[in-house]
Design a protein around this motif. Structure first.
Motif, PDB file in Angstrom:
ATOM      1  N   VAL A 268       0.897  -1.228   0.071  1.00  0.00           N
ATOM      2  CA  VAL A 268       0.122   0.008  -0.137  1.00  0.00           C
ATOM      3  C   VAL A 268       0.983   1.325  -0.043  1.00  0.00           C
ATOM      4  O   VAL A 268       1.928   1.343   0.662  1.00  0.00           O
ATOM      5  N   VAL A 269       0.286   2.197  -0.645  1.00  0.00           N
ATOM      6  CA  VAL A 269       1.136   3.713  -0.648  1.00  0.00           C
ATOM      7  C   VAL A 269       0.247   4.397   0.397  1.00  0.00           C
ATOM      8  O   VAL A 269      -0.933   4.754  -0.158  1.00  0.00           O
ATOM      9  N   TYR A 270       0.585   4.599   1.563  1.00  0.00           N
ATOM     10  CA  TYR A 270      -0.013   5.377   2.596  1.00  0.00           C
ATOM     11  C   TYR A 270       0.017   6.831   2.448  1.00  0.00           C
ATOM     12  O   TYR A 270       1.137   7.164   3.059  1.00  0.00           O
ATOM     13  N   LYS A 271      -0.487   7.738   1.917  1.00  0.00           N
ATOM     14  CA  LYS A 271      -0.657   9.180   2.014  1.00  0.00           C
ATOM     15  C   LYS A 271      -1.114   9.744   3.444  1.00  0.00           C
ATOM     16  O   LYS A 271      -2.329  10.165   3.151  1.00  0.00           O
ATOM     17  N   HIS A 272      -0.670   9.648   4.372  1.00  0.00           N
ATOM     18  CA  HIS A 272      -1.256   9.902   5.584  1.00  0.00           C
ATOM     19  C   HIS A 272      -1.723  11.336   5.744  1.00  0.00           C
ATOM     20  O   HIS A 272      -2.961  11.529   6.129  1.00  0.00           O
ATOM     21  N   GLN A 273      -1.015  12.389   5.034  1.00  0.00           N
ATOM     22  CA  GLN A 273      -1.200  13.681   5.317  1.00  0.00           C
ATOM     23  C   GLN A 273      -2.551  14.036   4.268  1.00  0.00           C
ATOM     24  O   GLN A 273      -3.435  14.688   4.717  1.00  0.00           O
ATOM     25  N   LEU A 274      -2.672  13.421   3.323  1.00  0.00           N
ATOM     26  CA  LEU A 274      -3.897  13.296   2.413  1.00  0.00           C
ATOM     27  C   LEU A 274      -5.037  12.447   2.884  1.00  0.00           C
ATOM     28  O   LEU A 274      -6.294  12.604   2.383  1.00  0.00           O
ATOM     29  N   GLY A 275      -4.993  11.588   3.634  1.00  0.00           N
ATOM     30  CA  GLY A 275      -5.864  10.520   4.076  1.00  0.00           C
ATOM     31  C   GLY A 275      -6.152   9.646   2.933  1.00  0.00           C
ATOM     32  O   GLY A 275      -7.454   9.088   3.021  1.00  0.00           O
ATOM     33  N   ARG A 276      -5.253   9.305   2.046  1.00  0.00           N
ATOM     34  CA  ARG A 276      -5.499   8.359   0.856  1.00  0.00           C
ATOM     35  C   ARG A 276      -4.758   7.317   0.804  1.00  0.00           C
ATOM     36  O   ARG A 276      -3.735   7.398   1.437  1.00  0.00           O
ATOM     37  N   LEU A 277      -5.166   6.047   0.284  1.00  0.00           N
ATOM     38  CA  LEU A 277      -4.345   4.999   0.105  1.00  0.00           C
ATOM     39  C   LEU A 277      -4.475   4.697  -1.285  1.00  0.00           C
ATOM     40  O   LEU A 277      -5.407   4.535  -2.283  1.00  0.00           O
ATOM     41  N   GLU A 278      -3.386   3.570  -1.821  1.00  0.00           N
ATOM     42  CA  GLU A 278      -3.449   3.262  -3.033  1.00  0.00           C
ATOM     43  C   GLU A 278      -2.913   1.672  -2.982  1.00  0.00           C
ATOM     44  O   GLU A 278      -1.834   1.585  -2.181  1.00  0.00           O
ATOM     45  N   ILE A 279      -3.333   0.680  -3.475  1.00  0.00           N
ATOM     46  CA  ILE A 279      -3.012  -0.614  -3.587  1.00  0.00           C
ATOM     47  C   ILE A 279      -2.806  -1.296  -4.536  1.00  0.00           C
ATOM     48  O   ILE A 279      -3.325  -0.778  -5.532  1.00  0.00           O
ATOM     49  N   ASP A 280      -2.167  -2.449  -4.710  1.00  0.00           N
ATOM     50  CA  ASP A 280      -2.007  -3.202  -5.694  1.00  0.00           C
ATOM     51  C   ASP A 280      -2.984  -4.131  -5.857  1.00  0.00           C
ATOM     52  O   ASP A 280      -3.667  -5.109  -5.409  1.00  0.00           O
ATOM     53  N   LYS A 281      -3.852  -3.835  -7.250  1.00  0.00           N
ATOM     54  CA  LYS A 281      -5.129  -4.507  -7.497  1.00  0.00           C
ATOM     55  C   LYS A 281      -4.743  -5.628  -8.782  1.00  0.00           C
ATOM     56  O   LYS A 281      -5.722  -6.333  -9.333  1.00  0.00           O
ATOM     57  N   SER A 282      -3.132  -5.743  -8.927  1.00  0.00           N
ATOM     58  CA  SER A 282      -3.058  -6.855  -9.911  1.00  0.00           C
ATOM     59  C   SER A 282      -3.251  -8.250  -9.406  1.00  0.00           C
ATOM     60  O   SER A 282      -3.536  -8.382  -8.305  1.00  0.00           O
ATOM     61  N   PRO A 283      -3.577  -9.290 -10.365  1.00  0.00           N
ATOM     62  CA  PRO A 283      -3.737 -10.567  -9.899  1.00  0.00           C
ATOM     63  C   PRO A 283      -2.759 -10.978  -8.804  1.00  0.00           C
ATOM     64  O   PRO A 283      -3.054 -11.714  -8.011  1.00  0.00           O
ATOM     65  N   GLU A 284      -1.410 -10.529  -9.262  1.00  0.00           N
ATOM     66  CA  GLU A 284      -0.410 -11.169  -8.381  1.00  0.00           C
ATOM     67  C   GLU A 284      -0.501 -10.429  -7.068  1.00  0.00           C
ATOM     68  O   GLU A 284      -0.348 -10.943  -5.874  1.00  0.00           O
ATOM     69  N   GLY A 285      -0.968  -9.171  -6.833  1.00  0.00           N
ATOM     70  CA  GLY A 285      -1.273  -8.477  -5.776  1.00  0.00           C
ATOM     71  C   GLY A 285      -2.407  -9.099  -4.795  1.00  0.00           C
ATOM     72  O   GLY A 285      -2.384  -9.392  -3.736  1.00  0.00           O
ATOM     73  N   GLN A 286      -3.274  -9.341  -5.529  1.00  0.00           N
ATOM     74  CA  GLN A 286      -4.550  -9.983  -4.927  1.00  0.00           C
ATOM     75  C   GLN A 286      -4.413 -11.470  -4.551  1.00  0.00           C
ATOM     76  O   GLN A 286      -4.722 -11.945  -3.275  1.00  0.00           O
ATOM     77  N   PHE A 287      -3.404 -12.268  -5.111  1.00  0.00           N
ATOM     78  CA  PHE A 287      -3.310 -13.533  -4.848  1.00  0.00           C
ATOM     79  C   PHE A 287      -2.121 -13.456  -3.168  1.00  0.00           C
ATOM     80  O   PHE A 287      -2.356 -14.110  -2.473  1.00  0.00           O
ATOM     81  N   THR A 288      -1.351 -12.298  -3.369  1.00  0.00           N
ATOM     82  CA  THR A 288      -0.479 -12.411  -2.080  1.00  0.00           C
ATOM     83  C   THR A 288      -1.319 -11.965  -0.932  1.00  0.00           C
ATOM     84  O   THR A 288      -1.234 -12.752  -0.029  1.00  0.00           O
ATOM     85  N   GLN A 289      -2.571 -11.206  -1.056  1.00  0.00           N
ATOM     86  CA  GLN A 289      -3.377 -10.922  -0.047  1.00  0.00           C
ATOM     87  C   GLN A 289      -4.424 -11.878   0.289  1.00  0.00           C
ATOM     88  O   GLN A 289      -4.605 -12.229   1.515  1.00  0.00           O
ATOM     89  N   LEU A 290      -4.760 -12.697  -0.833  1.00  0.00           N
ATOM     90  CA  LEU A 290      -5.677 -13.838  -0.505  1.00  0.00           C
ATOM     91  C   LEU A 290      -4.808 -15.195   0.665  1.00  0.00           C
ATOM     92  O   LEU A 290      -5.421 -15.809   1.259  1.00  0.00           O
ATOM     93  N   MET A 291      -3.636 -15.172  -0.012  1.00  0.00           N
ATOM     94  CA  MET A 291      -2.781 -16.246   0.733  1.00  0.00           C
ATOM     95  C   MET A 291      -2.689 -15.647   2.240  1.00  0.00           C
ATOM     96  O   MET A 291      -2.145 -16.645   3.163  1.00  0.00           O
TER      97      MET A 291
END
Length: 379
Positions: A268-291
């Motif tokens: 995740v890219v956590y932009k604390h000051q902006l209160g925003r986040l960006e995450i990896d939604k690629s199949p590889e990224g989602q597989f990592t999260q599912l596991m």
């Protein structure tokens, strides 16, 4: 094997230990590290300063052999649409984790026999047996204590740890994904690790159900809603705006609970000051999260995808799910399946643990809150 979920970098700082030999140390006591005090850790969230004394006075009425004790709910943290005075009259909710449920109930029956329904006549062994059904927690509700009305649940330490690590029922684990007031905690390192693991799992599950870019409030709304997914009480018995009411006034508390985990998460890219986040939604990224998801949730997801009679490896199935455009929906369905079964059995158990009169009174209070919330929306 990919680096799992949000567990790839340094772990979140351990929760503050508050053990005195085999007993618990009161959190927030003068001169000690505890919630709202110096060195407060991930689970130690500040509430009104006078509350520590109020909660300790309540706990003084109970057997002290607790591995963990916490207070939660609208009596502890203000919710949207409620005045400060309302919080002072709301029922106070507690959970006590105990190593030996039979011994704890035996002592509590001596100290507080009137708290129990007719089940008190069957003794502590039968009470502990009933406790194991549903979500593994035994509630005594609508109990007068120190000029307040309280509800307290008793769960075995082993059952709590299993729920925190594996989301077997997501009942008490779900409560601990939201701000709570930790009152006492002993030196159980496995419990400590389970508490942190539960928070990381909540973040991972929420990521899978969110888009590539979202606000911090979106994340906390998703996390707060995990344990309500599939709960039939959200259809009848709970305010439909409950999740929003929990999150909006308590964003700062959620930040204290999750900011270190988000900062340490490699996906995740956590932009604390902006209160925003960006995450990896690629199949590889989602597989990592599912596991990285808890075992029970992985099993629920694989059961949704894998045809009956076809035995495939969990990793193979989750890889398929990672490429599925409905990946987030499948995760949500899996969570709903866990919550639905445990909440149904737990609610049915209330008739026994609370007794008919208290069950009706408690249900009517819930219905009133639901109706009140609906009227506010339409006005």
């Amino acid at each position: 094997m990919p680096t799992p979920g949000c567990r790839g970098r340094s772990a979140a700082p351990p929760l503050p230990r508050r053990g005195l030999s085999s007993r618990c140390r009161w959190a927030g006591a003068p001169g000690r590290t505890g919630p709202g005090g110096p060195g407060a850790g991930a689970m130690a969230l500040p509430v009104l300063s006078s509350s520590a004394v109020k909660f300790r006075r309540v706990l003084a009425h109970f057997p002290q052999e607790l591995s963990l004790a916490f207070a939660y709910g609208s009596g502890v943290f203000r919710q949207a649409g409620a005045s400060a005075e309302h919080g002072e009259t709301n029922m106070l909710d507690f959970v006590f984790a105990v190593d030996d449920a039979v011994t704890w109930h035996m002592t509590n029956l001596v100290k507080n026999r009137s708290h129990y329904s007719f089940l008190k006549f069957f003794g502590p062994k039968k009470i502990s047996t009933i406790q194991r059904y549903g979500a593994g927690i035994y509630y005594n509700t609508l109990v007068p204590c120190n000029d307040r009305v309280i509800k307290y649940g008793v769960i075995s330490t082993d059952a709590l740890i299993e729920d925190l690590f594996h989301w077997k029922t997501l009942y008490v684990a779900g409560r601990l994904q939201k701000p709570v007031k930790i009152l006492a905690q002993n030196e159980n390192s496995r419990l400590q690790a389970a508490l942190v693991s539960n928070l990381k799992s909540a973040v991972t599950a929420a990521f899978l159900m969110l888009p590539e870019s979202f606000s911090e409030e979106d994340l906390y709304m998703q996390i707060a809603g995990l344990s309500y997914s599939g709960d039939f009480r959200m259809i009848i018995g709970e305010d439909k705006s409950k999740v929003q009411n929990i999150v909006k006034p308590n964003v700062a508390h959620f930040q204290k609970l999750y900011s270190t985990i988000l900062q340490d998460c490699p996906q995740v890219v956590y932009k604390h000051q902006l209160g925003r986040l960006e995450i990896d939604k690629s199949p590889e990224g989602q597989f990592t999260q599912l596991m990285a998801l808890p075992k029970t949730l992985q099993q629920k997801i694989t059961a949704l995808v894998n045809p009956p009679g076809k035995n495939r490896d969990v990793e193979e199935i989750l890889l398929q799910v990672a490429h599925d455009p409905d990946c987030g929906f499948l995760v949500h369905q899996g969570i709903s399946g866990i919550v639905r079964s445990s909440s149904l059995v737990q609610s049915a158990k209330t008739i026994l643990t609370a007794g008919a009169k208290k069950s009706i009174t408690y249900s009517l209070k819930k219905l009133y809150k639901m109706t009140k919330g609906g009227l506010k929306k339409t006005s």
